[in-house]
Design an enzyme around this catalytic site. Structure first.
Site, PDB file in Angstrom:
ATOM      1  N   LYS A   1      -4.345  23.312  24.834  1.00  0.00           N
ATOM      2  CA  LYS A   1      -2.933  22.909  24.707  1.00  0.00           C
ATOM      3  C   LYS A   1      -2.458  22.835  23.015  1.00  0.00           C
ATOM      4  O   LYS A   1      -2.768  23.611  22.509  1.00  0.00           O
ATOM      5  CB  LYS A   1      -2.941  21.271  25.346  1.00  0.00           C
ATOM      6  CG  LYS A   1      -3.527  21.347  26.857  1.00  0.00           C
ATOM      7  CD  LYS A   1      -3.196  20.235  27.561  1.00  0.00           C
ATOM      8  CE  LYS A   1      -3.848  20.353  28.858  1.00  0.00           C
ATOM      9  NZ  LYS A   1      -3.569  19.273  29.772  1.00  0.00           N
TER      10      LYS A   1
ATOM     11  N   ASN B   1      -8.196  25.188  27.909  1.00  0.00           N
ATOM     12  CA  ASN B   1      -6.636  25.251  27.837  1.00  0.00           C
ATOM     13  C   ASN B   1      -6.608  24.043  26.546  1.00  0.00           C
ATOM     14  O   ASN B   1      -6.864  22.802  26.789  1.00  0.00           O
ATOM     15  CB  ASN B   1      -5.662  24.760  28.925  1.00  0.00           C
ATOM     16  CG  ASN B   1      -4.373  24.502  28.716  1.00  0.00           C
ATOM     17  OD1 ASN B   1      -3.871  24.962  27.526  1.00  0.00           O
ATOM     18  ND2 ASN B   1      -3.515  23.892  29.528  1.00  0.00           N
TER      19      ASN B   1
ATOM     20  N   GLY C   1      -5.567  14.949  32.884  1.00  0.00           N
ATOM     21  CA  GLY C   1      -5.597  14.414  31.433  1.00  0.00           C
ATOM     22  C   GLY C   1      -5.898  12.771  31.915  1.00  0.00           C
ATOM     23  O   GLY C   1      -5.727  11.943  31.002  1.00  0.00           O
TER      24      GLY C   1
ATOM     25  N   GLU D   1      -3.982  22.433  40.259  1.00  0.00           N
ATOM     26  CA  GLU D   1      -4.067  21.419  39.170  1.00  0.00           C
ATOM     27  C   GLU D   1      -3.057  20.254  39.655  1.00  0.00           C
ATOM     28  O   GLU D   1      -1.980  20.273  39.550  1.00  0.00           O
ATOM     29  CB  GLU D   1      -3.723  21.746  37.729  1.00  0.00           C
ATOM     30  CG  GLU D   1      -4.357  22.715  37.127  1.00  0.00           C
ATOM     31  CD  GLU D   1      -4.374  22.892  35.617  1.00  0.00           C
ATOM     32  OE1 GLU D   1      -5.334  22.593  35.375  1.00  0.00           O
ATOM     33  OE2 GLU D   1      -3.268  22.789  35.185  1.00  0.00           O
TER      34      GLU D   1
ATOM     35  N   HIS E   1       2.114  25.921  33.861  1.00  0.00           N
ATOM     36  CA  HIS E   1       1.437  24.680  33.630  1.00  0.00           C
ATOM     37  C   HIS E   1       2.217  23.585  33.943  1.00  0.00           C
ATOM     38  O   HIS E   1       3.477  23.503  33.639  1.00  0.00           O
ATOM     39  CB  HIS E   1       0.563  24.662  32.313  1.00  0.00           C
ATOM     40  CG  HIS E   1      -0.198  23.449  32.317  1.00  0.00           C
ATOM     41  ND1 HIS E   1       0.104  22.285  32.038  1.00  0.00           N
ATOM     42  CD2 HIS E   1      -1.730  23.436  32.225  1.00  0.00           C
ATOM     43  CE1 HIS E   1      -0.901  21.237  31.931  1.00  0.00           C
ATOM     44  NE2 HIS E   1      -1.930  22.109  32.274  1.00  0.00           N
TER      45      HIS E   1
ATOM     46  N   GLU F   1       2.577  20.860  32.548  1.00  0.00           N
ATOM     47  CA  GLU F   1       3.314  20.261  31.437  1.00  0.00           C
ATOM     48  C   GLU F   1       4.449  21.288  30.793  1.00  0.00           C
ATOM     49  O   GLU F   1       5.600  20.394  30.471  1.00  0.00           O
ATOM     50  CB  GLU F   1       2.241  20.026  30.151  1.00  0.00           C
ATOM     51  CG  GLU F   1       1.481  19.162  30.374  1.00  0.00           C
ATOM     52  CD  GLU F   1      -0.141  19.211  29.939  1.00  0.00           C
ATOM     53  OE1 GLU F   1      -0.247  20.102  28.872  1.00  0.00           O
ATOM     54  OE2 GLU F   1      -1.211  18.394  30.144  1.00  0.00           O
TER      55      GLU F   1
ATOM     56  N   SER G   1      -8.954  17.110  34.723  1.00  0.00           N
ATOM     57  CA  SER G   1     -10.130  16.129  34.493  1.00  0.00           C
ATOM     58  C   SER G   1     -11.523  16.400  34.713  1.00  0.00           C
ATOM     59  O   SER G   1     -12.280  15.828  35.198  1.00  0.00           O
ATOM     60  CB  SER G   1      -9.834  14.609  34.822  1.00  0.00           C
ATOM     61  OG  SER G   1      -8.925  14.123  34.485  1.00  0.00           O
TER      62      SER G   1
HETATM   63  P1  PGA Z   1      -7.602  18.040  31.795  1.00  0.00           P
HETATM   64  O1  PGA Z   1      -6.230  19.136  31.595  1.00  0.00           O
HETATM   65  O2  PGA Z   1      -8.883  18.761  32.032  1.00  0.00           O
HETATM   66  O3  PGA Z   1      -7.316  17.299  30.297  1.00  0.00           O
HETATM   67  O4  PGA Z   1      -7.031  17.062  32.947  1.00  0.00           O
HETATM   68  C1  PGA Z   1      -6.291  20.165  32.762  1.00  0.00           C
HETATM   69  C2  PGA Z   1      -5.126  21.256  32.356  1.00  0.00           C
HETATM   70  O5  PGA Z   1      -4.121  20.633  32.026  1.00  0.00           O
HETATM   71  O6  PGA Z   1      -5.198  22.372  32.690  1.00  0.00           O
END
Ligand code: PGA
Length: 248
Positions: free
Chosen positions: A11, A9, A172, A166, A94, A96, A212
């Site tokens: 982003k 992803n 992140g 998640e 997601h 976010e 992560s």
């Molecule tokens: P990350 O993000 O691997 O940077 O923690 C995962 C995601 O948001 O899908």
């Protein structure tokens, strides 16, 4: 046997040149693995990334879509538009999107229904916040998010569904859920699917872990019984790290 699926992803990252450089670096290596590899890129680079992955095993994904077919929805992208570009997968709900753009479980559900109707494969994201985890609400939250997202989705529709667990606090942040904790929640999601759709469907649907994931923890995560892949943010932006996960 469920085929593992590792999705990057990206982003809001990668200009055109950067995107093409990255896919160029990952596509050959991807051809050597049996893992399904997906890149969920920004809308602006999808058509060129599509050309760049032609003839490779890399699949194309988007990060969001609108639930209406067309119309006065300034700034939005429809499922038809994504299909038109040759997109296979679309991330829906997601955290976010939920956190910064106010997406509710109901909105997620409308998007899931539309994606399936149009032949896109939704990667449906669910997961609790730190506050919810500390209040021991993880299972309640995941249950509500999963079942609402799948409302009105029949058994057939489940053929194309991928779910990503998640935990929001692990995205992140460098913090990962322990692989056992993640597996426990994912096994619970599978149990929810079994109640709703029966064992045949629940054993078939792939459920990823996200938060992560990096080369150093990928093996442990992927070795868990119920975890069928990873949704990777930060580590999907560098070919070496992403391939380190793909080759877990
Ligand atoms: P990350 O993000 O691997 O940077 O923690 C995962 C995601 O948001 O899908």
């Amino acid at each position: 046997m469920r085929k593992p699926i590792i999705a990057g992803n990206w982003k809001m990252n990668k200009t055109m040149n950067e995107a093409l450089e990255l896919v160029d670096e990952i596509k050959d290596e991807t051809n050597k693995t049996d893992v399904e590899v997906v890149v969920c890129c920004p809308f602006t680079v999808i058509s060129e990334v599509k050309k760049a992955i032609e003839g490779s095993k890399v699949k194309l994904g988007a990060q969001n879509m609108h639930w209406e077919d067309e119309g006065a929805f300034t700034g939005e992208i429809s499922a038809n538009m994504l299909k038109d570009l040759g997109v296979d997968y679309v991330i829906i709900g997601h955290s976010e999107r939920r956190q910064y753009f106010g997406e509710t479980d109901e909105v997620v559900n409308k998007k899931v229904i539309k994606a399936i109707e149009k032949g896109l494969k939704p990667i449906i994201c669910v997961g609790e916040t730190l506050n919810e985890r500390e209040k021991n609400k993880t299972f309640d939250i995941v249950k509500r998010q999963t079942l609402t997202a799948l409302e009105g989705v029949g058994k057939d529709g489940m053929n194309d569904v991928v779910i990503a667990y998640e935990p929001v606090w692990a995205i992140g942040t460098g913090k990962t859920a322990s692989s056992q904790d993640a597996n426990e929640v994912i096994a619970y999601i599978r149990f929810l699917l079994q109640n709703k759709y029966g064992i045949e469907v629940s054993e078939r649907v792939r459920i990823q872990y996200g938060g992560s994931v990096k080369p150093s923890n990928a093996t442990e995560i992927m070795n868990e019984t119920d975890i069928d892949g990873a949704l990777v943010g930060g580590a999907s932006l560098k070919a070496e790290e992403f391939l380190g996960i793909v080759n877990f």
